[in-house]
Write a protein that holds these residues in place. Structure first.
Motif, short mmCIF file in Angstrom:
data_model
loop_
_atom_site.label_atom_id
_atom_site.label_comp_id
_atom_site.label_asym_id
_atom_site.label_seq_id
_atom_site.Cartn_x
_atom_site.Cartn_y
_atom_site.Cartn_z
N SER A 259 -5.90 6.15 -1.13
CA SER A 259 -7.15 6.72 -1.61
C SER A 259 -8.01 5.70 -2.35
CB SER A 259 -6.86 7.92 -2.52
OG SER A 259 -6.00 7.56 -3.58
N LEU A 260 -7.39 4.73 -3.02
CA LEU A 260 -8.19 3.69 -3.67
C LEU A 260 -8.88 2.83 -2.62
CD1 LEU A 260 -7.74 1.61 -6.76
CD2 LEU A 260 -7.99 0.36 -4.62
N ILE A 261 -8.13 2.44 -1.59
CA ILE A 261 -8.72 1.62 -0.53
C ILE A 261 -9.89 2.36 0.12
CG2 ILE A 261 -8.28 0.57 1.73
CD1 ILE A 261 -5.40 0.09 0.76
N GLY A 262 -9.75 3.68 0.24
CA GLY A 262 -10.83 4.47 0.82
C GLY A 262 -12.01 4.66 -0.11
N SER A 263 -11.81 4.40 -1.40
CA SER A 263 -12.89 4.63 -2.37
C SER A 263 -13.77 3.41 -2.59
CB SER A 263 -12.30 5.08 -3.71
OG SER A 263 -11.64 4.02 -4.37
N VAL B 160 0.85 -1.18 0.00
CA VAL B 160 0.00 0.00 0.00
C VAL B 160 0.89 1.23 0.00
CG1 VAL B 160 -1.70 1.35 1.30
CG2 VAL B 160 -1.90 -1.14 1.19
N ASP B 161 0.65 2.13 -0.94
CA ASP B 161 1.34 3.42 -0.94
C ASP B 161 0.65 4.30 0.10
OD1 ASP B 161 2.31 5.97 -1.39
OD2 ASP B 161 2.31 5.77 -3.58
N PRO B 162 1.35 4.68 1.19
CA PRO B 162 0.69 5.41 2.28
C PRO B 162 0.52 6.89 2.02
CG PRO B 162 2.97 5.03 2.84
CD PRO B 162 2.76 4.35 1.51
N ASN B 163 0.98 7.39 0.86
CA ASN B 163 0.89 8.83 0.57
C ASN B 163 -0.58 9.21 0.33
OD1 ASN B 163 1.04 11.45 -0.32
ND2 ASN B 163 2.58 11.07 -1.88
N PRO B 164 -1.18 9.99 1.22
CA PRO B 164 -2.61 10.32 1.06
C PRO B 164 -2.89 11.22 -0.12
CG PRO B 164 -1.66 11.60 2.85
CD PRO B 164 -0.60 10.63 2.42
N ARG B 165 -1.85 11.83 -0.69
CA ARG B 165 -2.06 12.73 -1.84
C ARG B 165 -2.09 11.98 -3.17
NH1 ARG B 165 1.27 15.57 1.58
NH2 ARG B 165 3.15 14.82 0.51
#
Length: 238
Positions: free
Chosen positions: A105-109, A78-83
């Motif tokens: 952001s994908l995981i959050g979507s 997982v790329d942890p960069n929220p941007r």
């Protein structure tokens, strides 16, 4: 089986996982249209890890069965960069090990475990189908053809180099839509055999912009992707 996940808050290396769920077992992650909405980063990380534990062993079994010459030891990251924009992609590390990377952001979507499982299965399918190598070969062929054409028409060295770059780009895109549909088909199989619902999972595509059927587009129309999932499910008896 070894696998690692970069968590949403830190880098975590998870230990060996020797027990895989049966193909029809329902994973413990919550399902349903709104199950993953309004989660904290920690809850999303736990849910993601749960889905990975269910899907990865199935993806590796399919890989060993369909492509025994490939390295089937997936590394999930997982790329942890929220941007970073919502994205998932397959790559290889320096040892040739397949890496599946997902942005925070994908995981959050995604809205539920079925969607997350389908995205993971889709990216794993790209490796099983050897799409990276096939894309490299297509790019090399395109560069050769365009470079030769520039040479035959009397182009200077700079012109030939530019033509080769253009040819590589065209070659890499030439079959990208077909590759995506192949990954959707095999991703459906992986998702289903991991105990998730690919028809629910494919609803993820209904919320992203439809690329349409553009010439040399990187992705096929959303309707084609959904139909591929439905056709594959009918073949599976689901």
């Amino acid at each position: 089986m070894r696998w690692a996940v970069l968590s949403l808050v830190a880098t975590v290396v998870l230990g060996a996982c020797s027990v895989a769920p049966p193909p029809t077992a329902q994973p413990p992650a919550a399902t349903g249209a709104a199950a993953w909405e309004n989660l904290s980063p920690e809850q999303a990380a736990r849910n993601f890890t749960t889905v990975v534990r269910a899907v990865e062993p199935v993806a590796e079994r399919e890989c060993r069965r369909r492509a025994p010459r490939l390295n089937c030891d997936f590394l999930i990251a997982v790329d942890p960069n929220p941007r970073e924009q919502p994205n998932a992609f397959q790559s290889e590390d320096s040892q040739g090990r397949p890496v599946l990377t997902f942005t925070v952001s994908l995981i959050g979507s995604v809205r539920n475990a079925d969607e997350m499982a389908f995205v993971i299965g889709h990216e794993a399918a790209h490796h099983v189908a050897n799409h990276l190598e096939r894309q490299r070969l297509n790019a090399a062929t395109g560069a050769l053809v365009f470079g030769n054409l520039a040479t035959l028409t009397g182009g200077a060295a700079a012109d030939v180099a530019t033509a080769q770059e253009l040819g590589a780009a065209v070659g890499a895109r030439a079959y990208s839509k077909e590759f995506e549909l192949e990954a959707d088909e095999l991703g459906t199989v992986i998702t289903y055999r991991a105990g998730f619902d690919p028809l629910v999972g494919a609803e993820f595509f209904m919320r992203i912009p439809d690329p349409g059927d553009r010439f040399l587009g990187s992705h096929p129309p959303n309707a084609s992707r959904i139909e591929t999932v439905r056709r594959t499910m009918r073949a599976l008896g689901g």
